[in-house]
Design a protein around this motif. Structure first.
Motif, PDB file in Angstrom:
ATOM      1  N   GLU A  23       0.823  -1.218   0.000  1.00  0.00           N
ATOM      2  CA  GLU A  23       0.000   0.000   0.000  1.00  0.00           C
ATOM      3  C   GLU A  23       0.857   1.268   0.000  1.00  0.00           C
ATOM      4  N   VAL A  25       3.107   2.056   2.332  1.00  0.00           N
ATOM      5  CA  VAL A  25       3.287   2.517   3.710  1.00  0.00           C
ATOM      6  C   VAL A  25       4.647   2.051   4.225  1.00  0.00           C
ATOM      7  N   THR A  80      -0.302   7.281   8.947  1.00  0.00           N
ATOM      8  CA  THR A  80      -1.397   6.304   8.955  1.00  0.00           C
ATOM      9  C   THR A  80      -1.521   5.552  10.275  1.00  0.00           C
ATOM     10  N   ARG A 107       2.045   6.708   4.744  1.00  0.00           N
ATOM     11  CA  ARG A 107       1.748   6.338   3.358  1.00  0.00           C
ATOM     12  C   ARG A 107       2.468   7.367   2.501  1.00  0.00           C
TER      13      ARG A 107
END
Length: 128
Positions: A23, A25, A80, A107
């Motif tokens: 993602e 991250v 995040t 992120r």
């Protein structure tokens, strides 16, 4: 000599950055060198989840028995997550700076600055 795991990138301000997950991250913490210089960590001020940061922004602080040090965002993006375990056990930063003592997750923004970070070899040379 401080531990400097090869799988992370490093900032000149003594933060480590994991590789991005699927993602985008990354997990961020302070290095073994930094925790050793700080001494026993007694309090962590977390960044705000959901906030957007630029590389180099002050996002929190780590308080030790010796001093208070700012935590900088080594990359740009959105916060995040923070490590809630540090509220009760800030000493995890001293015991496991690259594991249970992680600080927060970001992120990555498109222009995150990840490429401008130091390799393990470069960071080791910086801290001697």
């Amino acid at each position: 000599m401080s531990s400097v795991p090869a799988e992370f990138k490093y900032s000149a301000e003594h933060e480590w950055v994991s590789s991005p997950n699927a993602e985008g991250v990354v997990r961020i913490g302070i290095t073994d060198f930094a925790q050793d210089a700080l001494g026993e960590v007694v309090y962590v001020e977390h960044p705000e989840v959901g906030s957007t940061v630029a590389a180099g922004d002050v996002v929190g602080e780590v308080e030790s028995t010796k001093s208070v040090s700012d935590i900088y965002a080594p990359v740009a993006g959105e916060i995040t997550a923070v490590n809630p375990a540090l509220d009760d056990e800030p000493q995890a930063i001293n015991a496991e700076p690259y594991g249970a003592g992680w600080l927060f997750e970001v992120r990555l923004a498109e222009e995150s600055g990840l490429d401008g970070l130091l390799s393990a070899e470069e960071y080791s040379a910086q801290v001697g």
